[in-house]
Scaffold this motif. Structure first.
Motif, short mmCIF file in Angstrom:
data_model
loop_
_atom_site.label_atom_id
_atom_site.label_comp_id
_atom_site.label_asym_id
_atom_site.label_seq_id
_atom_site.Cartn_x
_atom_site.Cartn_y
_atom_site.Cartn_z
N THR A 1 14.95 17.17 23.44
CA THR A 1 16.34 16.84 23.12
C THR A 1 17.27 17.31 24.24
N PHE A 2 17.05 18.50 24.75
CA PHE A 2 17.86 18.97 25.87
C PHE A 2 17.69 18.08 27.09
N PHE A 3 16.46 17.65 27.34
CA PHE A 3 16.21 16.77 28.48
C PHE A 3 16.93 15.44 28.29
N ARG A 4 16.94 14.95 27.05
CA ARG A 4 17.68 13.72 26.76
C ARG A 4 19.17 13.89 27.05
N ALA A 5 19.71 15.04 26.68
CA ALA A 5 21.13 15.30 26.95
C ALA A 5 21.38 15.40 28.45
N ALA A 6 20.52 16.13 29.14
CA ALA A 6 20.71 16.38 30.57
C ALA A 6 20.62 15.10 31.40
N THR A 7 19.83 14.16 30.94
CA THR A 7 19.64 12.93 31.70
C THR A 7 20.52 11.79 31.19
N ASN A 8 21.42 12.09 30.27
CA ASN A 8 22.35 11.08 29.77
C ASN A 8 23.44 10.87 30.82
N LYS A 9 23.54 9.65 31.31
CA LYS A 9 24.46 9.37 32.42
C LYS A 9 25.93 9.56 32.05
N PHE A 10 26.21 9.60 30.75
CA PHE A 10 27.59 9.78 30.32
C PHE A 10 27.95 11.25 30.10
N TYR A 11 26.97 12.13 30.17
CA TYR A 11 27.20 13.56 29.92
C TYR A 11 27.68 14.22 31.20
N LYS A 12 28.87 14.76 31.17
CA LYS A 12 29.50 15.27 32.39
C LYS A 12 29.02 16.66 32.77
N THR A 13 28.36 17.38 31.88
CA THR A 13 27.92 18.75 32.19
C THR A 13 26.43 18.91 31.88
N PRO A 14 25.56 18.18 32.58
CA PRO A 14 24.12 18.28 32.30
C PRO A 14 23.54 19.66 32.57
N GLU A 15 24.24 20.45 33.41
CA GLU A 15 23.73 21.79 33.71
C GLU A 15 23.65 22.66 32.45
N TYR A 16 24.54 22.41 31.49
CA TYR A 16 24.50 23.19 30.25
C TYR A 16 23.25 22.86 29.43
N ALA A 17 22.86 21.59 29.42
CA ALA A 17 21.66 21.22 28.69
C ALA A 17 20.42 21.84 29.34
N TYR A 18 20.36 21.84 30.66
CA TYR A 18 19.22 22.47 31.34
C TYR A 18 19.22 23.98 31.10
N ASP A 19 20.40 24.59 31.12
CA ASP A 19 20.48 26.03 30.87
C ASP A 19 20.03 26.35 29.45
N ASN A 20 20.45 25.53 28.49
CA ASN A 20 20.02 25.75 27.11
C ASN A 20 18.52 25.54 26.96
N ALA A 21 17.97 24.57 27.68
CA ALA A 21 16.51 24.38 27.65
C ALA A 21 15.80 25.63 28.16
N GLY A 22 16.38 26.24 29.20
CA GLY A 22 15.80 27.47 29.73
C GLY A 22 15.90 28.62 28.74
#
Length: 254
Positions: free
Chosen positions: A125-146
């Protein structure tokens, strides 16, 4: 859930304008607008931990427009706070169905799944958020995945995700601090010290960064450095839980 804290994203949606001529159409538009306003108010109450007011506003928002994405997502967040995971999941997923390109909503679902120890689902789910082209802050999704990987004690994977977050935004201080933790957990103490030093170039010391500094200096055998950081922690943040942890560590070493 040791690391992840619930992140509530305020959706800055444009409110619908009442442009129809008939009273029926105007009422429909007004209800959508009122629903959005109530959902935004509820989000504010939720941030203040005023759960009763948040629920009252959300009940009204969903009564006015059951297909309001923000109202559904916020109702899901509220039910996380109320320890009702079935309802939380239902409404978080419904909000994504209603607004599939909203990366913040997807990220919130990932946080929920991690909190339920559903680590594999959360990672996807985090990867889906991070790779969503409309999501302006993908770094937060990657950080949460970590952070979720840290909770699962998958430290190399956590390190990978924090590195991805920093690739997205090199000056992302929190990801740098989390990377110090992930490398420390892998007994890579010199790397952890280097990441902590990079963090200190980006942000002021925090209770968490000082405590990790203490751990790292102790692991490196630097007793003086550890004691200096401990003193700084007690002086700057005497009432923090990290200060209490340090006092326990110090008393056990006396």
């Amino acid at each position: 859930m040791k690391h992840l804290h619930l992140l509530i994203f305020l959706l800055l949606a444009s409110l619908l304008q009442a442009c129809a001529n008939t009273s029926t159409e105007r009422t429909g538009v007004d209800l959508k607008k009122a629903s959005q306003l109530n959902a935004e108010l509820a989000l504010g109450y939720l941030r203040q931990n005023n759960l009763s007011q948040a629920k009252q506003k959300l009940d009204k928002a969903l009564e006015q427009d059951k297909s309001n994405p923000l109202a559904n997502n916020t109702y899901g967040l509220l039910n996380i706070r109320l320890d009702k995971p079935d309802l939380a999941e239902k409404y978080l997923k419904k909000s994504i169905e209603l607004s599939p390109d909203n990366g913040a909503f997807i990220n919130n679902l990932g946080i929920f799944l991690c909190g339920q120890n559903r680590y594999e689902e959360a990672e996807k789910t985090f990867f889906r958020a991070a790779t969503n082209k409309f999501y302006k802050t993908p770094e937060y999704a990657y950080d949460n995945a970590g952070l979720c990987a840290l909770d699962a004690a998958e430290y190399p994977k956590a390190e990978y995700f924090f590195q991805k977050a920093l690739q997205m935004r090199a000056n992302f201080a929190q990801a740098r601090l989390h990377l110090a933790e992930a490398t420390y957990k892998q007994l890579k103490f010199y790397e952890a010290a280097a990441h902590l030093a990079e963090y200190e170039k980006l942000a002021e010391p925090s209770p968490a960064s000082l405590l990790w500094g203490i751990y790292i200096q102790q692991a490196l055998g630097n007793k003086l450095g550890s004691e200096q950081l401990g003193l700084e922690l007690l002086q700057r943040f005497p009432k923090s839980k990290q200060a209490a942890t340090y006092l326990k560590i110090r008393s056990s070493m006396d």
